[in-house]
Each structure stands twice: as structure tokens, then as C-alpha cells.
Design a protein around this motif. Structure first.
Motif, PDB file in Angstrom:
ATOM      1  N   SER A 123       0.827  -1.209   0.000  1.00 14.09           N
ATOM      2  CA  SER A 123       0.000   0.000   0.000  1.00 14.09           C
ATOM      3  C   SER A 123       0.861   1.260   0.000  1.00 14.09           C
ATOM      4  O   SER A 123       1.782   1.392   0.798  1.00 14.09           O
ATOM      5  N   GLY A 124       0.529   2.173  -0.909  1.00 13.46           N
ATOM      6  CA  GLY A 124       1.165   3.483  -0.925  1.00 13.46           C
ATOM      7  C   GLY A 124       0.206   4.589  -0.540  1.00 13.46           C
ATOM      8  O   GLY A 124       0.448   5.760  -0.843  1.00 13.46           O
ATOM      9  N   LEU A 125      -0.887   4.240   0.118  1.00 13.34           N
ATOM     10  CA  LEU A 125      -1.911   5.225   0.469  1.00 13.34           C
ATOM     11  C   LEU A 125      -1.425   6.166   1.572  1.00 13.34           C
ATOM     12  O   LEU A 125      -0.799   5.728   2.544  1.00 13.34           O
ATOM     13  N   PRO A 126      -1.732   7.461   1.462  1.00 14.69           N
ATOM     14  CA  PRO A 126      -1.308   8.451   2.467  1.00 14.69           C
ATOM     15  C   PRO A 126      -2.296   8.505   3.636  1.00 14.69           C
ATOM     16  O   PRO A 126      -3.154   9.384   3.707  1.00 14.69           O
ATOM     17  N   PHE A 127      -2.175   7.574   4.567  1.00 16.54           N
ATOM     18  CA  PHE A 127      -3.149   7.463   5.650  1.00 16.54           C
ATOM     19  C   PHE A 127      -3.319   8.766   6.428  1.00 16.54           C
ATOM     20  O   PHE A 127      -4.414   9.078   6.893  1.00 16.54           O
ATOM     21  N   ASN A 128      -2.251   9.538   6.585  1.00 17.11           N
ATOM     22  CA  ASN A 128      -2.344  10.768   7.374  1.00 17.11           C
ATOM     23  C   ASN A 128      -3.242  11.818   6.745  1.00 17.11           C
ATOM     24  O   ASN A 128      -3.600  12.799   7.394  1.00 17.11           O
ATOM     25  N   ASN A 129      -3.624  11.625   5.496  1.00 15.08           N
ATOM     26  CA  ASN A 129      -4.490  12.597   4.823  1.00 15.08           C
ATOM     27  C   ASN A 129      -5.971  12.282   4.975  1.00 15.08           C
ATOM     28  O   ASN A 129      -6.817  13.081   4.588  1.00 15.08           O
ATOM     29  N   PHE A 130      -6.286  11.104   5.526  1.00 16.60           N
ATOM     30  CA  PHE A 130      -7.666  10.660   5.593  1.00 16.60           C
ATOM     31  C   PHE A 130      -8.252  10.863   6.987  1.00 16.60           C
ATOM     32  O   PHE A 130      -7.544  11.138   7.943  1.00 16.60           O
ATOM     33  N   SER A 131      -9.553  10.677   7.087  1.00 18.11           N
ATOM     34  CA  SER A 131     -10.199  10.686   8.393  1.00 18.11           C
ATOM     35  C   SER A 131      -9.941   9.353   9.086  1.00 18.11           C
ATOM     36  O   SER A 131      -9.592   8.351   8.441  1.00 18.11           O
ATOM     37  N   GLU A 132     -10.115   9.324  10.415  1.00 19.54           N
ATOM     38  CA  GLU A 132      -9.959   8.067  11.143  1.00 19.54           C
ATOM     39  C   GLU A 132     -10.926   7.013  10.610  1.00 19.54           C
ATOM     40  O   GLU A 132     -10.559   5.837  10.445  1.00 19.54           O
ATOM     41  N   THR A 133     -12.153   7.434  10.319  1.00 19.80           N
ATOM     42  CA  THR A 133     -13.149   6.497   9.792  1.00 19.80           C
ATOM     43  C   THR A 133     -12.697   5.886   8.477  1.00 19.80           C
ATOM     44  O   THR A 133     -12.803   4.673   8.260  1.00 19.80           O
ATOM     45  N   ASP A 134     -12.167   6.719   7.576  1.00 19.11           N
ATOM     46  CA  ASP A 134     -11.708   6.215   6.282  1.00 19.11           C
ATOM     47  C   ASP A 134     -10.513   5.282   6.445  1.00 19.11           C
ATOM     48  O   ASP A 134     -10.405   4.266   5.749  1.00 19.11           O
ATOM     49  N   VAL A 135      -9.597   5.628   7.348  1.00 14.93           N
ATOM     50  CA  VAL A 135      -8.434   4.763   7.589  1.00 14.93           C
ATOM     51  C   VAL A 135      -8.893   3.392   8.074  1.00 14.93           C
ATOM     52  O   VAL A 135      -8.405   2.352   7.618  1.00 14.93           O
ATOM     53  N   ARG A 136      -9.847   3.377   8.986  1.00 13.01           N
ATOM     54  CA  ARG A 136     -10.343   2.095   9.491  1.00 13.01           C
ATOM     55  C   ARG A 136     -11.037   1.292   8.388  1.00 13.01           C
ATOM     56  O   ARG A 136     -10.893   0.062   8.305  1.00 13.01           O
ATOM     57  N   LYS A 137     -11.783   1.970   7.523  1.00  9.71           N
ATOM     58  CA  LYS A 137     -12.445   1.286   6.409  1.00  9.71           C
ATOM     59  C   LYS A 137     -11.418   0.695   5.454  1.00  9.71           C
ATOM     60  O   LYS A 137     -11.571  -0.432   4.964  1.00  9.71           O
ATOM     61  N   ILE A 138     -10.372   1.457   5.162  1.00 10.77           N
ATOM     62  CA  ILE A 138      -9.328   0.980   4.256  1.00 10.77           C
ATOM     63  C   ILE A 138      -8.598  -0.210   4.857  1.00 10.77           C
ATOM     64  O   ILE A 138      -8.370  -1.227   4.180  1.00 10.77           O
ATOM     65  N   LEU A 139      -8.231  -0.119   6.131  1.00  9.50           N
ATOM     66  CA  LEU A 139      -7.536  -1.224   6.788  1.00  9.50           C
ATOM     67  C   LEU A 139      -8.405  -2.477   6.833  1.00  9.50           C
ATOM     68  O   LEU A 139      -7.920  -3.597   6.634  1.00  9.50           O
TER      69      LEU A 139
END
Length: 209
Positions: free
Chosen positions: A121-137
Motif C-alpha cells: 500500500s502506498g496510500l497516504p493514511f495521514n491525509n484521511f479521516s480516522e473512519t476512512d483509515v479504518r475502512k481501508i484497513l
């Protein structure tokens, strides 16, 4: 390479939320992220999420076996077109073109028809909301085969530094991202490495299903 850097910078300025960096990943970062792509046995399914201009992809295709398969999921349509051209015209990519496909969608929308042995994964997690990070993970974990690996990175010290100069809501967002990542790392991380020759330096985390 210069053309890739110009394209990456342009898309960073246009779509900072999804691009998240001002330059493609260095070859050292790419090599670290691709470390667990191959296990020497072949027949592996590999997924790269957020490949951008293909800096990490170049390291992945080097490690693909003859019977391995690579899927790339990218949300930015400009990067999608660029990657497809690279698999047509760049000799380093074209060697794996018959075993690779570039998919234009969000990772949460990718159907799990068959799980992956290695995910990068090269996704920039720090740019997302906590909710989006959890959904992606959650989506990434659902795509992993038993015993499969997930490799991702985060820039050294960026989240704490941003929190120091941010207001309350931003501090809470960054803290939530940190919690979401720690939950995965505390439970599943089996290796990490610090890549100093990158802009900026980065931690690479390796997680096992």
C-alpha cells in the motif's frame, strides 16, 4: 524519471488529499515495500494499492515470478492512464504486462474474488479521516490470504509534527489515525524498517494476516 516527478507534483497540487507526497517513493522505499512480494515458490497473487506513477511498481515487477499475478488499484484517473502506458511502453513494466492489470477504483470497492498473498500500500493514511483509515484497513485485511502480508509506510515524525501546529479538530483526527494504525501494528506487525534515503524518511511496516 523526471517526467514522473513532474506528473506526481502536478497531481499533488491538484489532489493533495489522495496523493499525499510531493515526490514519488525512492527506490529504497520501493524495495522495502516490495520485500515480501516473492517467496520463491511462485503462483502468488500480488496487489498494489495507490501505485501513483509506478515508482514502487517498478520494484514489484522485478520480483514477480513467471506464474505470479499483479493487480494495481488506483483512484486517480491521470495515474491510471500513466500506469497503463508504462505497461505498454516501458520495457521494465512490459515484461509483466501479461500478468498485470490496472484497476480504476477505490480499494473499498475492489471485490475479493480471490485473496492476495502480498499487498503493498502506498496510500497516504495521514491525509484521511480516522473512519476512512479504518475502512481501508478493514478492506485490506479482507483481501489478504491466510498467512499473507501487508506492507505499508508512514513518514517519520510527520503526524506528531503536524499535531504540534494544528488546532483541536486536526489533533483529534491525527490521534485517531494513530490509534487505528497501532491497533493493526500491535496485533499483526512482524517487521519494520526505517528508510532514511527518502523524501521525507519513512517507516515501512510489514503485517501478517
Amino acid at each position: 524519471m523526471l517526467r514522473d516527478h513532474r506528473l506526481f507534483l502536478r497531481e499533488y497540487l491538484r489532489h493533495f488529499h489522495h496523493t499525499g507526497a510531493i515526490a514519488p517513493s525512492s527506490r529504497w522505499l520501493g524495495a522495502a515495500l516490495a520485500r515480501h512480494v516473492s517467496d520463491g515458490r511462485g503462483g502468488r497473487r500480488v496487489l498494489e494499492v495507490g501505485p501513483g506513477t509506478g515508482a514502487v511498481t517498478r520494484q514489484i515487477v522485478k520480483r514477480l515470478g513467471e506464474n505470479d499475478r499483479l493487480d494495481l488499484v488506483e483512484l486517480n484517473p491521470t495515474f491510471v492512464a500513466h500506469l497503463r502506458r508504462r505497461f505498454e511502453r516501458d520495457p521494465a513494466f512490459a515484461a509483466a504486462a501479461d500478468r498485470a492489470q490496472v484497476i480504476h477504483c477505490a480499494i473499498e470497492e475492489l471485490p475479493c474474488e480471490q485473496p492476495y498473498d502480498a499487498i503493498v500500500s502506498g496510500l497516504p493514511f495521514n491525509n484521511f479521516s480516522e473512519t476512512d483509515v479504518r475502512k481501508i484497513l478493514e478492506a485490506l485485511r479482507g483481501l489478504m490470504a491466510p498467512g499473507g502480508t501487508l506492507s505499508f509506510f508512514e513518514y517519520v515524525g510527520v503526524r506528531p509534527a503536524r499535531a504540534l501546529v494544528s488546532g483541536r479538530s486536526e489533533k483529534e483526527r491525527l490521534a485517531g489515525i494513530g490509534r487505528a494504525l497501532r491497533e493493526v501494528l500491535n496485533e499483526r506487525e512482524f517487521s519494520r524498517e526505517c528508510i532514511w534515503p527518502n523524501l521525507p524518511p519513512a517507516w515501512v511496516h510489514h503485517v501478517r494476516a
